[in-house]
Structure formats: structure tokens, C-alpha cells
Write an enzyme that holds these catalytic residues in place. Structure first.
Site, mmCIF file in Angstrom:
data_model
loop_
_atom_site.group_PDB
_atom_site.id
_atom_site.type_symbol
_atom_site.label_atom_id
_atom_site.label_comp_id
_atom_site.label_asym_id
_atom_site.label_seq_id
_atom_site.Cartn_x
_atom_site.Cartn_y
_atom_site.Cartn_z
ATOM 1 N N ASN A 174 0.810 -1.233 0.000
ATOM 2 C CA ASN A 174 0.000 0.000 0.000
ATOM 3 C C ASN A 174 0.841 1.281 0.000
ATOM 4 O O ASN A 174 0.434 2.291 -0.550
ATOM 5 C CB ASN A 174 -0.995 -0.004 1.154
ATOM 6 N N GLU A 271 5.221 -4.426 11.810
ATOM 7 C CA GLU A 271 4.150 -3.433 11.604
ATOM 8 C C GLU A 271 3.011 -4.172 10.925
ATOM 9 O O GLU A 271 3.077 -4.470 9.732
ATOM 10 C CB GLU A 271 4.655 -2.293 10.705
ATOM 11 N N CYS A 305 -3.256 0.595 6.930
ATOM 12 C CA CYS A 305 -3.272 -0.225 8.150
ATOM 13 C C CYS A 305 -3.849 0.506 9.354
ATOM 14 O O CYS A 305 -4.528 -0.075 10.183
ATOM 15 C CB CYS A 305 -1.855 -0.675 8.466
ATOM 16 N N GLU A 483 8.366 2.606 14.141
ATOM 17 C CA GLU A 483 9.034 3.218 12.993
ATOM 18 C C GLU A 483 8.768 4.714 13.043
ATOM 19 O O GLU A 483 7.801 5.163 13.660
ATOM 20 C CB GLU A 483 8.490 2.629 11.682
HETATM 21 P P1 NAD Z 1 1.180 -9.965 3.492
HETATM 22 O O1 NAD Z 1 1.430 -10.331 4.910
HETATM 23 O O2 NAD Z 1 0.372 -10.872 2.661
HETATM 24 O O3 NAD Z 1 2.566 -9.797 2.703
HETATM 25 C C1 NAD Z 1 3.545 -8.864 3.113
HETATM 26 C C2 NAD Z 1 4.896 -9.261 2.554
HETATM 27 O O4 NAD Z 1 5.318 -10.489 3.131
HETATM 28 C C3 NAD Z 1 4.943 -9.460 1.039
HETATM 29 O O5 NAD Z 1 6.138 -8.871 0.558
HETATM 30 C C4 NAD Z 1 4.989 -10.973 0.887
HETATM 31 O O6 NAD Z 1 5.625 -11.390 -0.303
HETATM 32 C C5 NAD Z 1 5.783 -11.388 2.111
HETATM 33 N N1 NAD Z 1 5.542 -12.730 2.641
HETATM 34 C C6 NAD Z 1 4.396 -13.447 2.607
HETATM 35 N N2 NAD Z 1 4.554 -14.607 3.290
HETATM 36 C C7 NAD Z 1 5.827 -14.616 3.758
HETATM 37 C C8 NAD Z 1 6.585 -15.535 4.556
HETATM 38 N N3 NAD Z 1 6.071 -16.677 5.016
HETATM 39 N N4 NAD Z 1 7.864 -15.228 4.861
HETATM 40 C C9 NAD Z 1 8.414 -14.050 4.446
HETATM 41 N N5 NAD Z 1 7.729 -13.155 3.681
HETATM 42 C C10 NAD Z 1 6.457 -13.425 3.346
HETATM 43 O O7 NAD Z 1 0.530 -8.493 3.532
HETATM 44 P P2 NAD Z 1 -0.005 -7.601 2.314
HETATM 45 O O8 NAD Z 1 -1.268 -8.187 1.780
HETATM 46 O O9 NAD Z 1 1.116 -7.351 1.377
HETATM 47 O O10 NAD Z 1 -0.321 -6.225 3.067
HETATM 48 C C11 NAD Z 1 -1.514 -5.965 3.727
HETATM 49 C C12 NAD Z 1 -1.334 -6.076 5.219
HETATM 50 O O11 NAD Z 1 -0.253 -5.243 5.644
HETATM 51 C C13 NAD Z 1 -2.542 -5.571 6.004
HETATM 52 O O12 NAD Z 1 -2.835 -6.452 7.049
HETATM 53 C C14 NAD Z 1 -2.080 -4.234 6.552
HETATM 54 O O13 NAD Z 1 -2.744 -3.833 7.717
HETATM 55 C C15 NAD Z 1 -0.643 -4.488 6.783
HETATM 56 N N6 NAD Z 1 0.098 -3.220 6.839
HETATM 57 C C16 NAD Z 1 0.578 -2.773 8.046
HETATM 58 C C17 NAD Z 1 1.231 -1.554 8.131
HETATM 59 C C18 NAD Z 1 1.761 -1.027 9.447
HETATM 60 O O14 NAD Z 1 2.623 -0.150 9.437
HETATM 61 N N7 NAD Z 1 1.297 -1.504 10.585
HETATM 62 C C19 NAD Z 1 1.427 -0.794 6.981
HETATM 63 C C20 NAD Z 1 0.933 -1.277 5.778
HETATM 64 C C21 NAD Z 1 0.287 -2.494 5.714
#
Ligand code: NAD
Length: 509
Positions: A174, A271, A305, A483
Site C-alpha cells: 500500500n 508493523e 493499516c 518506525e
Molecule cells: P502480506 O502479509 O500478505 O505480505 C507482506 C509481505 O510479506 C509481502 O512482501 C509478501 O511477499 C511477504 N511474505 C508473505 N509470506 C511470507 C513468509 N512466510 N515469509 C516471508 N515473507 C512473506 O501483507 P499484504 O497483503 O502485502 O499487506 C496488507 C497487510 O499489511 C494488512 O494487514 C495491513 O494492515 C498491513 N500493513 C501494516 C502496516 C503497518 O505499518 N502496521 C502498513 C501497511 C500495511
């Protein structure tokens, strides 16, 4: 510099075509040794799509073990000299990088739109914020220091904040440039080096940041990018020479990363997701509260998020609040992300669109009522992406799935309440604790409620503002560590204590 077509009607196509054929998209997307490269072995490909048209711009090769090893090894090599520089010297590189980001703001913003489908004005704000963060850590780098502790008989102890080594980063889709810069700039300021895996949905701007750092004088090997999906992320997380993982993404993935890091006792920053409350008291400024609720739900197509998706409205003002909210939400302009007046861009992918629509359908089945939005919208025959009108749900109850789970789309659930004590209890009734908003003109109440809410980032009379220097991060399952702020430096360093004896050694033997 990318130049938009002067004919507005074909603006988006010309611009997308111009960018997609540009070096940002077609050039190699790994970044090692200070330059772009392709992986030496390909463990699969993933599609890079422009969300607004849903067209595939290219296929990106995923990096496997050999390339992850190479990236970590380059970062280890880079660490030898980078960690030996003074904070002042490291800070100067970061400050120069921030200035280059500002010079390249338009190009970075246009590329971010291509990656994410978010409106261009939002992308510009994002890039500006990222440059500010890099600048901020550039300024702080010279101040990373320890303490001197005088002890008895002239003895003393001192502490030193030392870097951890090679930091691995993994990001969500995002805020792609923000993930890369919020993680790399404090890591580098502290003397660490960095290997980042962006989300496969948004691989572009993290590589551009590598070029920016290079131009600013960052030595080769200090900032590296490997592209890939889950497997690549796992290889990075489990690599024995990674000292810390900094992850942004969903709770289930965050939990897996933490588990993987436990094996080698790696440091970890997480995060993760949110399901935050936004509380509107009866004594608020109504117009500001409506604006705040919209900011808390509808930026970046609701894919934020920290969004305050549980909007608790005091019963006595529900009528006027809802009337104004619906009227203003319907006026939001859904359209071509590259047009200046667009306020709602495209959902990141079909998969995310399906998730959002499923939550809306389930909400209706469980008794909620859609008062506006929640539908796929065709904005232009050329834009075949997944545009969704911002959705407002009423008649919501705390037990409903849409009220309990993170949707990650423009879906606002409105709940009503009677008393402060009641709304605090209900707001805290969540496994997540990322953020929260409070709208009231009563200062004592604002302070009281902010103290009682279980969340890492709270906004009083505003929402989703991220001034540089303010720490951001979650309580409960929303994450670990912070962060963006001075506290972050603690998460990228370890403390060494040195005791200095000034007299003879005393011992009973
Ligand atoms: P996701 O957890 O599906 O994927 C995030 C990243 O992790 C991707 O780069 C993916 O390729 C990688 N990944 C997936 N499985 C993995 C594993 N087993 N080992 C290592 N890497 C792996 O999340 P998403 O769909 O990309 O993002 C949406 C989520 O992110 C939402 O839940 C949102 O709330 C959260 N988010 C949090 C923040 C924050 O600062 N708190 C900011 C933005 C998004």
C-alpha cells in the site's frame, strides 16, 4: 522526467504507456552492488500490473537462494566500512538522498501510482513524507551516542549504541516507497546495511530509492533489493547472516516471520494490521469529525493499516453526522489515478477487490445496511481495473465480521454509543491495537480517552496524519517496535556497556 500527454482524454493511457516503457519498469528490478541487475537464477515469475487498467506491464523474476545469499553477502561486505563511518558522515549521505528524492519527486510519485493505482496527489504526499523521513534520520545520525556513568573510586562505565549488522526488510503493497524508506533510513543511520524485499505487487520505487542512495554517495552493497514472493521472503528471513527482520504486512505473515526469527534469536520489528476505532463525541466540531472519519477510511482506496474503520458515533448526533458524511462521500471523485482531481483510485488487485466485496456481502447478510457505495465502478472503458465506490455501512454491531476483521478496502462501519465508558470498552475489544481517533472539543475527555485506548498511535481531532519524527507502531497483535521517530533508533542498535576499573582488582581469592 516523464511528461504527461497534453490531451487529457488520453492522459492516463499515454502516461501509463510512457512509464511502462520507461526504464523504471523494463529495467532489471533487483539492486545489488549499487546497480540494477537480474537474478542469476529464476525461481519463478510474477506479473507486474498497473491496477487502474489491470494490464500486465511485465513479468518480474523471483530471486532464489543464490541471489538472496549474494545480496546478504554484499550487505555484509558493505557493513565493514559503513559501520565504521561517523554518524555525521552517514547522516550527510542520507540528507543528500532526501534532497535527490525531492528533485525526483514527480517521477517517483508517477511510478508509485503505476505500482499502486492510488491518486497522484496522494503519491506526491507519500514521496514528500518519505524524503522527510530520510532527511530526519540523516539529521539524527550524528546524535546516536551512549552514556557515561561515573562509579565509585573514579571508576566509570560507558555505553555505546552499536549497529546490529545486516537488516532484512519485507514490505506490503500500500505504501511501497514508504516501507523501503521508513526501514532503510533508520537502519542506515545506525550503521547497519540493508536487504529489502518489496511486495511482489509493487516492486518499482524501492529500486529507484537504491539509485537515489547511490547518487547520494551510499557505498555499494549497503542497500540491496531482491524481488520475489513468499519463498524469497522466507529465504531472507531465515538467512543466518541477517541480524534483524523489519516486516510490514498482515498479522498471519508477521507471526510466521517472528517464529522464523526465533530460531536464530534475530531482532524483529513488526508493523501489522489494524481494526482501529474512530470515536465521534457529541461535542465535536461536526465538519471536522466528518472529514476525520473520511481520512480515517478512504485514503489509498481504504488500504491503510491505521484506518479507523470502526466509527463510533454518539447517538445524539448520528442524524446530522451521517447526512453530511454520505453527502460528502458521494462527491468523492473515482477515476483515473493520474488526474489531479481524482480522490479514489483503483484497488490494488482483483484478489483484494474480491476480498472487499465479500466483506460487504457478508455485512449485509449479518444485518448491516449499505447507505452508499460498495460497488464496482467503471470510470473509463480503458481503465479495466477494480474501482470501488467508498462504502458506508450502518446498523452495524460489534460482533459482525466486518466490524471485527480488517477489510483493507474503503468500507466504513458506523456504530452508535451512549457513554464514554461504554465506547472505551467496545473500542478496546479487539485483538488489534494499531491506531485510534477521538473527536471532541472537551480537552479533559480527549486526554482521558486517549489514555484509556489500547493503541500505539492516537489522533485527537484529526486522523491518519504522520508528521516526521512521531513514532508509529502497534499494541497487541498490531505489532512490535516502532518506525518513524527517535525511538526507532533503539530498534536498529544494540547497547554495549563497558566497565572501566581505575584501581586495583579486589577479590576474595
Ligand atoms: P502480506 O502479509 O500478505 O505480505 C507482506 C509481505 O510479506 C509481502 O512482501 C509478501 O511477499 C511477504 N511474505 C508473505 N509470506 C511470507 C513468509 N512466510 N515469509 C516471508 N515473507 C512473506 O501483507 P499484504 O497483503 O502485502 O499487506 C496488507 C497487510 O499489511 C494488512 O494487514 C495491513 O494492515 C498491513 N500493513 C501494516 C502496516 C503497518 O505499518 N502496521 C502498513 C501497511 C500495511
Amino acid at each position: 522526467m516523464l511528461r504527461p500527454c497534453p490531451y487529457v482524454r488520453c492522459f492516463h493511457r499515454c502516461l501509463a504507456t510512457s512509464i511502462s516503457s520507461s526504464s523504471q519498469v523494463q529495467a532489471p528490478l533487483n539492486f545489488l552492488s549499487g546497480k540494477r541487475c537480474d537474478p542469476s537464477e529464476n525461481i519463478g515469475n510474477f506479473d507486474l500490473k498497473y491496477p487502474a487498467t489491470d494490464e500486465t506491464l511485465r513479468q518480474v523474476p523471483s530471486s532464489g537462494e543464490r541471489d538472496v545469499n549474494e545480496a546478504v553477502s554484499q550487505a555484509r561486505e558493505g557493513f565493514r566500512s559503513w559501520s565504521k563511518l561517523s554518524g555525521f558522515e552517514r547522516g550527510n549521505v542520507l540528507k543528500r538522498a532526501a534532497n535527490i528524492m525531492r528533485e525526483r519527486l514527480e517521477e517517483l510519485a508517477q511510478t508509485e501510482v503505476l505500482d499502486t493505482g492510488k491518486p497522484i496527489w496522494e503519491a506526491r504526499c507519500d514521496v514528500q513524507g518519505c524524503a522527510d523521513t530520510v532527511d530526519y534520520y540523516g539529521g539524527l545520525a550524528a546524535r546516536i551516542s551512549g552514556e557515561f556513568l561515573p562509579l565509585s573510586n573514579g571508576c566509570f562505565s560507558y555505553t555505546v549504541r552499536e549497529p546490529l549488522g545486516v537488516v532484512g526488510g519485507i514490505g506490503a503493497w500500500n505504501y511501497p516507497l514508504q516501507m523501503a524508506s521508513w526501514k532503510s533510513s533508520p537502519a542506515l543511520a545506525c550503521g547497519n546495511t540493508f536487504v529489502f524485499k518489496p511486495s511482489p505487487l509493487t516492486p518499482l520505487t524501492a529500486v529507484m530509492l537504491g539509485e537515489v542512495y547511490k547518487e547520494a554517495g551510499l557505498p555499494d552493497g549497503c542497500y540491496n533489493i531482491i524481488q520475489g514472493e513468499t519463498k524469497t521472503g522466507q529465504l531472507l528471513t531465515t538467512h543466518p547472516n541477517i541480524a534483524k527482520m523489519s516486516f510490514t504486512g498482515s498479522v498471519p505473515t508477521g507471526s510466521k516471520i517472528m517464529e522464523a526469527c526465533a530460531k536464530d534469536i534475530k531482532h524483529v520489528t513488526l508493523e501489522l494490521g489494524g481494526k482501529s476505532p474512530c470515536i465521534i463525541f457529541e461535542d465535536c466540531n461536526l465538519e471536522n469529525a466528518v472529514t476525520g472519519a473520511m481520512l480515517a477510511n478512504f485514503l489509498t482506496q481504504g488500504q491503510v493499516c491505521s484506518n479507523g474503520t470502526r466509527v463510533f458515533v454518539h447517538k445524539s448526533i448520528m442524524g446530522p453526522f451521517l447526512a453530511q458524511l454520505v453527502e460528502r462521500t458521494k462527491r468523492m471523485k473515482i477515476g483515473d489515478p493520474y488526474l489531479e482531481d481524482t480522490t479514489v483510485g483503483a484497488t490494488i488487485s482483483k484478489q483484494q477487490f474480491d476480498i472487499v466485496m465479500r466483506y460487504i456481502e457478508l455485512a449485509k447478510k449479518e444485518g448491516a445496511t449499505v447507505v452508499c457505495g460498495g460497488e464496482r465502478v467503471t470510470v473509463d472503458p480503458h481503465l479495466r481495473g477494480y474501482f470501488v465506490s467508498p462504502c458506508i455501512l450502518v446498523n452495524c454491531e460489534d460482533h459482525m465480521t466486518v466490524v471485527r476483521e480488517e477489510v483493507f478496502g474503503s468500507v466504513m462501519s458506523i456504530l452508535t454509543f451512549d457513554s464514554e465508558e461504554e465506547v472505551i470498552r467496545r473500542a478496546n475489544d479487539s485483538e488489534l491495537g494499531l491506531a485510534g481517533g477521538i473527536f471532541t472539543s472537551n480537552l479533559q475527555r480527549a486526554y482521558r480517552v486517549a489514555s484509556a485506548l489500547e493503541a500505539g498511535s492516537l489522533y485527537i481531532n484529526n486522523y491518519n496524519v504522520y508528521p516526521v519524527g512521531v513514532p508509529f507502531g502497534g499494541y497487541k497483535k498490531s505489532g512490535l517496535g516502532r518506525e518513524n521517530g527517535p525511538d526507532t533508533l533503539d530498534y536498529y542498535t544494540q547497547v554495549k556497556s563497558v566497565y572501566v576499573e581505575m584501581g586495583d582488582v579486589e577479590a576474595p581469592f
